[in-house]
Every structure is written in structure tokens, then in C-alpha cells.
Design a protein around this motif. Structure first.
Motif: not given
Length: 412
Positions: A23-39
Motif C-alpha cells: 500500500s506504500r504510494p511510492e511503489l506505484m509512483q516509481s512503478d516498482t510494485h510489480w515484483g512485490y505483487f508477483a511474490r
């Protein structure tokens, strides 16, 4: 903020599973959330985060699990809120998407007519005319901001039309939409007093318009429907405001971010852009693929109404659950090659971006039509819309949106 920046570049596999907080907004703002969701999908698809900016919550990350929860509104309720942020007790806006049946159904029914097939058919000509005018006004040979010039302008004009809102004031709708979704309590950059002042301005403006509508014969616009509808004409002011914000954000924010997201996806996948140039009949399926691939609203929240076991996890009454559409749309068990942007998929409308069940997006056909018409007009004029600089995303874990996208257009 230094710590957040550092976290955002951490290898998702290096973080302890129970420490992952998507839920940390900076993950989506930097487009770096994909790996966390894959895991999470692979290792812990129903995941408990004990400590976040929003307090403890569960993440539901797989396609079929999200569908299951969407279907059971008795156990997983929308009543509390649709976002992880709690509504402040002294400024509580509610709306029909944050309600359960039967109240949800009667309020939704009041405004549903605006997107009835007959009204949509009438709207198509207006959308096309506006898209043509906007595209004809872009500065060929110069760099300009696609988000502001095209995505926001087209969707705001459309929103003004379906509300029958004063056209010269239409950018107020954009402003109120941005204020509604960017508050600091939801992890955004807007201070709470600024957000409240903007929303009260919205309420004041629409209340005056509503009084005017009540003096007139009922018309097929959203505000007239709310003003004259037997189930909505006497709702309290904060509920009126809640429904306005729902319709403004739903009618504008999501479509505009798909308009921007589509341009970016085609730039990142030049072979798909070639495919489109060679076969314009792919536009409707491309539109569905853009909406899946972009997933303009990353999640919706539900709240457990009782203790329940779900996929072997003990969820307690009152627990918050985030159904991460952005993750379900990349679930390889439900969608083939989910991380690839493929404009001629066999079943392109098989995605979660519009939600599912009683809360499925009311304006989904309008959104698809706006995107289809826009791309038909784009392809008549331009060989390519080229992204020529860094794309700036909004600070949010709820809206997957774009603040700026510098582009140049290349005519045929």
C-alpha cells in the motif's frame, strides 16, 4: 522520505514476507510494485500486513480470489469505505459504491440511465467531435504534455456533458477529482484542509446547480437524475457530495489514465504499435487490453462483517481487505502472458479493472467508447505519438495515474 526512496528500490525478494506492504504510494509512483505483487501471488496470495500507513490490512492478489470476495458482499462489505484510508469522522462522505444492497442498488439505479445504450449512442457523436477538435489542436513538431492537453481535456469535456455542467468551468471538475483522490490521509500529497476546502467548494457549486435543476423538467443528465430521483433527491449533503465525487472520479480519472497509459504501452511495445497500424480493426480489443494493462484503480477495499476463514487464513470481523485488481490482472493462472501487452488477445475483456458483481463499474461501456473513438481519430491523423521524456506518475496506491507525459506527434 529518504527511507521510502530506499525501500522502493529494494529487491522484492530481499524483504521478509511479513514486512511487505504494497500500500506504500511510492511503489506505484516509481512503478516498482510489480515484483512485490508477483511474490505475494506466488508465496502468500492472501497476505496480512500488520503495520502500514493505513493500519493492518489483508491483500488479496489472485484473480479468482478477488472474484470470490466481490461476489460475497454479505461477508465482505463495502459499507465502511472503498479505500484503505478511514473516513475522518468529522468529514464523512459516503456514496453508493461504498454501500451494500439494497441501498446501493436503488441509488445506482437512479443514475444508471445516463449510460443506457440509447444515451451512449447519442454521446458517441459528441465524443468524436470533441476528440477531433482536441487532436487537431495539438502542436505538431513540438513537445507537449499529453496528460493535460488530451487525456484530461477529453475526459473533462465529457464529464461536463454528462453532468450538464457549465462548460467554461469544466476544469473545476478536474481539480475536484484530483483533490478527492490525492489527500494526505490516503497517502497523497494534498494537505487535508486543502482537500476539504476543495470538496466543500464542489458541494456548494453542485448544490446551487441542483436547486436550478429542481425548477426544471427532468433531463437525462447525471445531476438532473440525482435531483429528481426519488431515492436521491433528499439525501444529506455529505452523501450528495460523496456520490458527486464518485461520479466525477469514476467518469474522469480512470478514463484519462487509460488514455495516457495506452500511449505509454504502445511506445514500450513497438511491435504492437505496428500491429495496430496494419490493422485498425484491432482498436476495440486494444482498448480492453489497455484497460487491463493499465488497471487505472489499483484496488478496492472490503471490510469483513464476521470472522471468516478464507483460503486457510483466519480473517476477523472488522478486518480490512484490499482486492488488488492491479495484481489480479497480472495473474498467470487466469490470464495468459499477463505481463505482456497484446492488443489482439482472444478474450480481451477478461480482466478486473471494472470490478465484478454488484459494484461492477457503471460507466464501463462509456469508458471503452471514449477510448475507442479517440484511438480511431488518433490513427487517422498520426503515425505515432512518441513519448519523448520521463513520465511522471501520481503519488497514490489507489489511483494508477499519470501527472505528466511529454510527447511529440508524427503525422502520416
Amino acid at each position: 522520505m529518504a527511507e521510502a526512496i530506499q525501500l522502493e528500490h529494494t529487491d522484492p525478494n530481499a524483504v521478509a514476507l511479513d514486512q511487505i506492504d504494497v500500500s506504500r504510494p511510492e511503489l506505484m509512483q516509481s512503478d516498482t510494485h510489480w515484483g512485490y505483487f508477483a511474490r505475494l501471488r506466488a508465496e502468500d496470495p492472501v497476505h496480512y500486513c500488520a503495520d502500514s500507513f493505513f493500519g493492518p490490512y489483508w491483500s488479496i492478489t489472485k484473480f479468482n480470489d478477488i472474484m470470490e470476495i466481490e461476489k460475497d458482499h454479505q461477508t465482505f462489505s463495502s459499507n465502511e469505505s472503498i479505500t484503505l484510508a478511514e473516513r475522518p469522522a468529522d468529514f464523512e462522505t459516503t456514496n453508493f459504491i461504498a454501500m451494500d444492497p439494497p441501498k446501493h442498488d436503488v441509488q445506482r439505479k437512479t443514475v444508471q440511465g445516463v449510460v443506457a445504450p440509447m444515451n451512449l449512442a447519442k454521446l458517441e457523436g459528441t465524443i468524436r467531435e470533441r476528440a477531433q477538435k482536441i487532436l487537431d489542436s495539438v502542436p505538431v513538431g513540438e513537445t507537449f504534455d499529453w496528460v493535460d492537453h488530451v487525456s484530461i481535456e477529453l475526459t473533462t469535456q465529457m464529464l461536463a456533458t454528462i453532468f450538464d455542467f457549465p462548460f467554461e468551468d469544466r476544469r473545476k471538475l478536474t481539480y475536484w477529482s484530483d483533490m478527492a483522490t490525492s489527500g494526505e490521509l490516503a497517502g497523497g500529497p494534498t494537505p487535508e484542509p486543502v482537500r476539504r476546502a476543495a470538496l466543500l467548494e464542489c458541494l456548494d457549486y453542485f448544490t446551487r446547480l441542483k436547486e436550478q435543476r429542481l425548477q426544471e423538467e427532468p433531463k437525462p443528465d447525471l445531476l438532473s437524475m440525482l435531483a429528481h430521483g426519488k431515492d436521491t433527491q433528499n439525501i444529506p449533503p455529505m452523501e450528495f457530495l460523496g456520490n458527486l465525487i464518485l461520479l466525477i472520479v469514476g467518469g474522469n480519472d480512470t478514463t484519462r489514465n487509460s488514455i495516457s497509459g495506452g500511449v505509454l504501452a504502445l511506445n514500450q511495445n513497438p511491435a504492437e504499435y505496428d500491429k495496430l497500424r496494419n490493422n485498425l480493426s484491432l482498436i476495440p480489443s486494444m482498448v480492453s487490453e489497455i484497460i487491463r494493462y493499465q488497471t487505472p484503480l489499483a484496488y478496492m477495499r472490503r471490510t469483513a462483517t464476521k470472522d471468516v476463514e478464507f483460503r486457510g487464513k483466519q480473517i476477523r470481523k472488522g478486518d480490512k481487505l484490499a482486492m488488488w485488481y492491479v495484481s489480479g490482472n497480472r495473474d498467470g493462472e487466469a490470464i495468459e502472458n499477463p505481463d505482456s501487452f497484446i492488443i489482439d488477445r482472444k478474450t480481451p475483456r477478461h480482466h478486473l479493472s471494472f470490478g465484478f458483481g454488484v459494484h461492477r463499474c457503471m460507466g464501463n461501456r462509456l469508458a471503452e467508447m471514449q477510448l475507442r473513438v479517440l484511438w480511431e481519430e488518433i490513427m487517422q491523423r498520426f503515425r505515432m505519438i512518441e513519448v519523448v521524456g520521463d513520465v511522471e506518475r501520481v503519488q497514490s496506491s489507489f489511483v494508477r495515474g499519470y501527472a505528466h507525459m511529454p510527447v511529440r506527434v508524427h503525422p502520416h
